[in-house]
Design an enzyme around this catalytic site. Structure first.
Site, short mmCIF file in Angstrom:
data_model
loop_
_atom_site.label_atom_id
_atom_site.label_comp_id
_atom_site.label_asym_id
_atom_site.label_seq_id
_atom_site.Cartn_x
_atom_site.Cartn_y
_atom_site.Cartn_z
N ASN A 213 -22.50 -4.17 -8.71
CA ASN A 213 -23.47 -3.59 -9.64
C ASN A 213 -24.76 -3.28 -8.89
O ASN A 213 -24.84 -3.45 -7.68
CB ASN A 213 -23.71 -4.54 -10.82
CG ASN A 213 -24.11 -5.93 -10.34
OD1 ASN A 213 -25.17 -6.13 -9.77
ND2 ASN A 213 -23.23 -6.91 -10.57
N ASP A 282 -18.25 -9.09 -14.60
CA ASP A 282 -17.49 -9.60 -15.74
C ASP A 282 -15.98 -9.57 -15.48
O ASP A 282 -15.23 -10.35 -16.08
CB ASP A 282 -17.79 -8.78 -16.99
CG ASP A 282 -19.24 -8.95 -17.43
OD1 ASP A 282 -19.75 -10.08 -17.36
OD2 ASP A 282 -19.85 -7.94 -17.82
N LYS A 292 -5.94 -1.91 3.36
CA LYS A 292 -6.57 -0.76 2.71
C LYS A 292 -5.55 0.04 1.91
O LYS A 292 -4.49 0.43 2.41
CB LYS A 292 -7.22 0.14 3.77
CG LYS A 292 -7.91 1.35 3.17
CD LYS A 292 -8.52 2.23 4.25
CE LYS A 292 -9.11 3.49 3.64
NZ LYS A 292 -9.67 4.39 4.68
N PHE A 326 -30.13 -14.78 -17.89
CA PHE A 326 -30.71 -13.43 -17.87
C PHE A 326 -29.75 -12.47 -18.56
O PHE A 326 -28.53 -12.64 -18.49
CB PHE A 326 -30.95 -12.96 -16.43
CG PHE A 326 -32.30 -13.36 -15.88
CD1 PHE A 326 -33.28 -12.42 -15.64
CD2 PHE A 326 -32.57 -14.69 -15.62
CE1 PHE A 326 -34.51 -12.79 -15.14
CE2 PHE A 326 -33.80 -15.09 -15.11
CZ PHE A 326 -34.78 -14.13 -14.87
N LYS A 340 -26.52 -13.97 -26.85
CA LYS A 340 -26.12 -14.54 -25.56
C LYS A 340 -26.70 -15.94 -25.38
O LYS A 340 -26.02 -16.86 -24.91
CB LYS A 340 -26.58 -13.64 -24.42
CG LYS A 340 -26.11 -14.10 -23.05
CD LYS A 340 -26.41 -13.06 -21.96
CE LYS A 340 -25.87 -13.48 -20.62
NZ LYS A 340 -26.10 -12.46 -19.57
N LYS A 344 -24.10 -18.97 -24.91
CA LYS A 344 -24.05 -19.61 -23.59
C LYS A 344 -24.80 -20.94 -23.55
O LYS A 344 -24.85 -21.60 -22.51
CB LYS A 344 -24.63 -18.66 -22.54
CG LYS A 344 -24.01 -17.26 -22.50
CD LYS A 344 -22.57 -17.28 -22.04
CE LYS A 344 -21.94 -15.91 -22.09
NZ LYS A 344 -22.37 -15.01 -21.03
#
Length: 405
Positions: A213, A282, A292, A326, A340, A344
């Site tokens: 990300n 995730d 490869k 976060f 969240k 959590k």
């Protein structure tokens, strides 16, 4: 800011040594007590007399030139320093530091000092990018040495690129900012063990491809740095980042979500505060290829499975730990953040809208909202990530002491 500070200025043998005269002068003008150590090569570019005149102190270059029989000069300088600044730092001196060599006055003093060390490299652009030099600088950074990146431009060798010693004015600003941070941050976390995660995890598809990300690691790094300034024993677990981790902090480099979970668990039991600022993938490929993958056909199907939810697992396992999560969102920030936090089992949840200018990934600033189980605790305007970290950890410290903030 530099009044009463003793700075040992190491000058090594590159053409940029001429800038050491200006740097020394500016440090003295700001109130620092500057003691210069030169290498023999540095004296080929600038004289001891110049730096002695500017520093108003004797200049050292020979380990065996002992002028006071009551002290050992390199040990005394190592002990009195509030900061050791090497500018310019050649590739040779950086290599000596990385490998613990001590064959002259400067490298011997560096091995003996317990003071923070700051290095301003200066060299040819190809030397700066050489794998050995890069490796040595990373080694020093992992040990807590602070790096002042060189500038880009026309170098003395005729090349244009990165490797020019940063300007003396900028180096002085970095030094002043370092001491300012040491003085202005209250030691609210003294005696506490803090774990911070940062960066974006990498989930391998094959040996050359992966899922990740846009996280730069800057927010997590700022939190780790401020926690250290507040007196905590900080352990930083970081995945892929755009910048080097802050100096002087225990770091564990990881790749995948599973790697990060295992690293955090190894530190978890006796921790006091855990800040999960990393952007953890995730999902991961169900079966990463051992070699490869070759192109075949117009489409390719990639089966993904869920990764371990680190924050959720910590929320279930926590006893006395204070847990901060976060949430990077693109819409309905408050609703998703509250959900969240509850799901959590976090004590605080920091949320931001990464589509807003000044709050996204890779930015040096952030715009965040901090939530607890009762709702919004604080909504911060555009602030540097360092300032966000200060405010967040101040809130956390108060909550940990049973004081609402």
């Amino acid at each position: 800011m530099l009044n009463g500070k003793t700075i040992v200025l190491g000058v090594t043998g590159g053409i940029a040594a001429y800038k050491a005269a200006s740097l020394c002068s500016k440090l003295v003008q700001r109130g620092a007590d500057v003691h210069v150590i030169m290498t023999s090569s540095a004296k080929q570019f600038i004289t001891e007399l110049t730096l002695q005149s500017l520093s108003k102190n004797p200049v050292y270059s020979d380990t065996f030139d002992e002028r006071d029989p009551e002290v050992v000069s390199h040990i005394r300088l190592a002990d009195v320093a509030d900061l050791v600044l090497i500018a310019p730092a050649t590739a040779n001196m950086i290599a000596k530091m990385a490998h613990g060599l001590a064959d002259d006055m400067l490298s011997t003093t560096l091995l003996a000092t317990m003071a923070p060390v700051m290095v301003a490299p200066a060299m040819n652009v190809h030397m700066y990018g050489h794998p050995a030099v890069v490796h040595n600088m990373r080694t020093l950074e992992a040990r807590g040495v602070m790096m002042i990146e060189p500038g880009e431009g026309l170098l003395a060798c005729g090349y244009v690129g990165k490797g020019r010693l940063e300007e003396p004015e900028t180096i002085v600003e970095v030094v002043e900012r370092y001491f300012a941070n040491q003085q202005t941050v209250p030691r609210l976390l003294a005696g506490k063990k803090v774990i911070v995660t940062a960066g974006g995890t990498i989930e391998r598809i094959d040996p050359v491809r992966y899922i990740t990300n846009d996280s730069s690691g800057k927010m997590g790094f700022a939190i780790a740095e401020v926690a250290k300034e507040m007196g905590a024993e900080v352990h930083l677990v970081h995945a892929h980042t755009d910048v080097a981790p802050p100096a002087g902090i225990n770091t564990i480099a990881v790749q995948s979500a599973d790697d990060m979970y295992k690293a955090v668990l190894s530190l978890w039991e006796d921790s006091d505060l855990v800040v999960k600022a990393a952007a953890v993938a995730d999902y991961r490929p169900a079966s990463p290829a051992a070699s490869k993958m070759k192109k075949s056909g117009e489409t390719m199907k990639l089966e993904l499975v869920k990764t371990v939810d680190i924050l959720e697992q910590l929320g279930k396992a926590k006893t006395s730990q204070f847990l901060i999560g976060f949430a990077a969102e693109t819409n309905d920030v408050e609703r998703y953040a509250k959900e969240k936090l509850q799901r959590k089992n976090c004590d605080l949840l920091v949320a931001n809208d990464v589509t807003v200018e000044g709050a996204g990934f890779r930015s040096d600033t952030n715009i965040v909202q901090v939530f607890d189980k009762h709702g919004l605790v604080e909504q911060m305007p555009v602030l540097t990530k360092h300032e966000v970290a200060k405010r967040l950890l101040t809130i956390a410290s108060a909550r940990m002491q049973g004081v609402l903030s």
